[in-house]
Design an enzyme around this catalytic site. Structure first.
Site, PDB file in Angstrom:
ATOM      1  CB  THR A 191      25.569  42.986  29.748  1.00 26.43           C
ATOM      2  OG1 THR A 191      25.163  43.215  28.548  1.00 26.43           O
ATOM      3  CG2 THR A 191      26.728  43.919  30.132  1.00 26.43           C
ATOM      4  CG  ASN A 214      25.478  40.415  18.298  1.00 28.59           C
ATOM      5  OD1 ASN A 214      26.571  39.621  18.485  1.00 28.59           O
ATOM      6  ND2 ASN A 214      25.366  41.575  18.285  1.00 28.59           N
ATOM      7  CG  HIS A 231      15.764  41.056  26.558  1.00 31.81           C
ATOM      8  ND1 HIS A 231      16.028  41.948  25.518  1.00 31.81           N
ATOM      9  CD2 HIS A 231      17.124  41.009  26.951  1.00 31.81           C
ATOM     10  CE1 HIS A 231      17.236  42.343  25.239  1.00 31.81           C
ATOM     11  NE2 HIS A 231      17.774  41.812  26.276  1.00 31.81           N
ATOM     12  CB  THR A 268      16.596  41.492  47.071  1.00 38.27           C
ATOM     13  OG1 THR A 268      16.809  41.817  48.499  1.00 38.27           O
ATOM     14  CG2 THR A 268      15.095  40.915  47.217  1.00 38.27           C
ATOM     15  CB  CYS A 324      24.146  56.530  13.926  1.00 38.13           C
ATOM     16  SG  CYS A 324      22.385  56.494  14.139  1.00 38.13           S
TER      17      CYS A 324
END
EC number: 2.8.1.7
Length: 391
Positions: A72, A151, A201, A237, A325
Site C-alpha cells: 500500500t 488480486n 507477506h 529507521t 461485509c
C-alpha cells in the site's frame, strides 16, 4: 476438524527458512543501520544483502530497490511521488477500473487536488484494451499505473505491451505487482517498467515490509520525510529483521519459481475443473489462461458469498468472497462489476487461492465439502426453485 487454508492471495505463512534468517536480527544483531559502530554496520550489511537479493529477482540494480512498510505504501509513493514531481509537465494519470484500492483511493485523492484521472475499462476477462490505452494518452499524461495481476480474479495484464507504449510516449509506467511477484517471472528491463510495487507477506515473508523498485532517472519525490535513510528517499529507521526476512523469502521464491508455478497450475486445474463439473450454474471469473497460477475465482448463482464463506469456515476451509461485509457494506466487488457481472452473480463469488503448503488431499477435501454446501444454500433460494421448475 480438518483445517484448509486457501486464501494465499490475502497473506501467506512465513517459511521456516525465513524465520531462521530473521531471528538473529531480533536478538543479538539489533543495531541501527544508520549507526557507524559495529552493531550498526552488522545491520547495514544485512539490509544491503536483502536489497541485493530482491534486486536479483527483478533483474534490477540494488540501488533501485527502496524498502517500504508494504504494498500500500509502495503504491501511494509511486503514484503521488510521480504526480508531484511531474506536475510541472502534466497532471493526467491513466489507470484501470479494477486496481487495488491502494491505487484507486490514491488516484481519488489526487483528483481532489486537480489531477485528471482516466480509468480504463476491462473486458469480460479483466483485460484492458491496448487501443483504448493509446487513445487515452494526452500531451499532459505523466503516469500509467496498471496492476500486473488482479488480486481477485487473477487476470494478468499485457504488461510488456503497456511498457512499450509508455516508453514510446515518454510516460512513466508503474505496476502494482504485489500479487504477481513470486508467482510469475518479472524482469523490469524486458517489461519496460519504471516503478514496481511488491510486498513480503505475499511470498511467505513477514508482514509490514515491502519495496518499491524505482528505475534510475525516474522523477519521483519522497513520500515520507524525516531522516536520510534509503538514500534520502524514504525516511525512518529500517525494519531490519523484516527486511532480512523479505530478502530470504524473495530468494527462495526466485529459486523455485518454475516448480512453484507448475505445481500450483496442476492443483488449480484440478480444483477449478472439478468444481465446474460438480456444481451447475457456476462460472469462472477472470481469464481462463492468462491468470495467476494459484487463483480460482468462481461465481455460483442463487447464493450469497458471505453465507458461503461462513459455511466453509464451519468445515475448516478458509477462502474469500467478492462481496465484502466489512463496515456493514454488502456492495459487490468493483472488479466483478467491471467485468460485467450482475449484482446477484457477483455476490455469489468465491475466491480460493492455492499456495506452497496446499496439498492434493486438501483439494480433495474442498471438492468433497463445497458442492453440498452450495446445494444446501441454494435450497433456500426462491430463484433456484423456479429454475428447477418449482413454484
Amino acid at each position: 476438524m480438518k483445517k484448509v487454508y486457501l486464501d494465499y492471495s490475502a497473506t501467506t505463512p512465513m517459511k521456516k527458512e525465513v524465520i531462521d534468517e530473521m531471528l538473529p536480527y531480533l536478538t543479538e544483531h539489533f543495531g541501527n543501520p544508520s549507526s557507524i559502530h559495529s552493531f550498526g554496520r552488522e545491520s547495514r550489511k544485512a539490509v544491503d544483502n536483502a536489497r541485493d537479493q530482491i534486486a536479483k529477482t527483478l533483474g534490477a540494480k540494488s540501488d533501485e530497490i527502496f524498502f517500504t512498510a508494504g504494498g500500500t505504501e509502495s503504491d501511494n509513493w509511486a503514484i503521488k511521488g510521480v504526480a508531484y514531481a511531474m506536475k510541472g509537465k502534466g497532471n493526467h494519470i491513466i489507470t484501470t477500473k479494477i486496481e487495488h484500492h491502494a491505487v484507486l483511493h490514491t488516484c481519488e485523492e489526487l483528483a481532489k487536488e486537480g489531477f485528471e484521472i482516466t480509468y480504463l475499462n476491462v473486458d469480460q476477462y479483466g483485460l484492458i484494451n491496448l487501443e483504448e490505452l493509446k487513445s487515452a494518452i494526452k500531451e499532459n499524461t505523466i503516469l500509467i499505473t496498471v496492476m500486473f495481476a488482479n488480486n481477485e480474479i487473477g487476470t494478468i495484464q499485457p504488461i510488456k505491451e503497456i511498457g512499450q507504449i509508455a516508453k514510446e510516449k515518454g510516460i512513466i509506467f508503474h505496476t502494482d505487482a504485489v500479487q504477481a511477484y513470486g508467482n510469475v517471472h518479472i524482469n523490469v528491463d524486458q517489461l519496460g517498467l519504471n516503478l514496481v510495487s511488491i510486498s513480503s507477506h505475499k511470498i511467505y515473508g513477514p508482514k509490514g515490509i515491502g519495496a518499491l523498485y524505482i528505475r534510475r532517472g525516474t522523477k519521483i519525490l519522497p513520500f515520507i520525510h524525516g531522516g536520510a535513510q534509503e538514500k534520502k528517499r524514504r525516511a525512518g529507521t529500517e525494519n531490519v529483521a523484516s527486511i532480512v526476512g523479505f530478502g530470504k523469502a524473495a530468494e527462495l521464491a526466485h529459486e523455485s519459481l518454475d516448480g512453484h508455478i507448475n505445481r500450483l497450475l496442476a492443483l488449480r486445474t484440478k480444483l477449478m475443473d472439478n468444481l465446474l463439473s460438480k456444481i451447475p450454474y457456476s462460472q469462472v471469473n477472470g481469464h481462463p489462461t492468462k491468470r495467476l497460477p494459484g487463483n480460482v475465482n468462481i461465481s455460483f448463482e442463487f447464493i450469497e458469498g458471505e453465507s458461503l464463506l461462513l459455511s466453509l469456515d464451519m468445515v475448516g476451509i478458509a477462502g474469500s468472497s467478492g462481496s465484502a461485509c466489512t463496515s456493514g457494506s454488502l456492495d459487490p466487488s468493483h472488479v466483478l462489476m467491471a467485468i460485467g457481472l450482475s449484482h446477484e452473480i457477483a455476490h455469489g463469488s468465491l475466491r480460493l487461492t492455492i499456495g506452497d503448503f496446499t496439498t492434493d488431499e486438501e483439494i480433495e477435501y474442498v471438492l468433497e465439502k463445497l458442492p453440498p454446501i452450495v446445494d444446501r444454500l441454494r435450497q433456500m433460494s426462491p430463484l433456484y426453485e423456479k429454475v428447477k421448475g418449482g413454484k
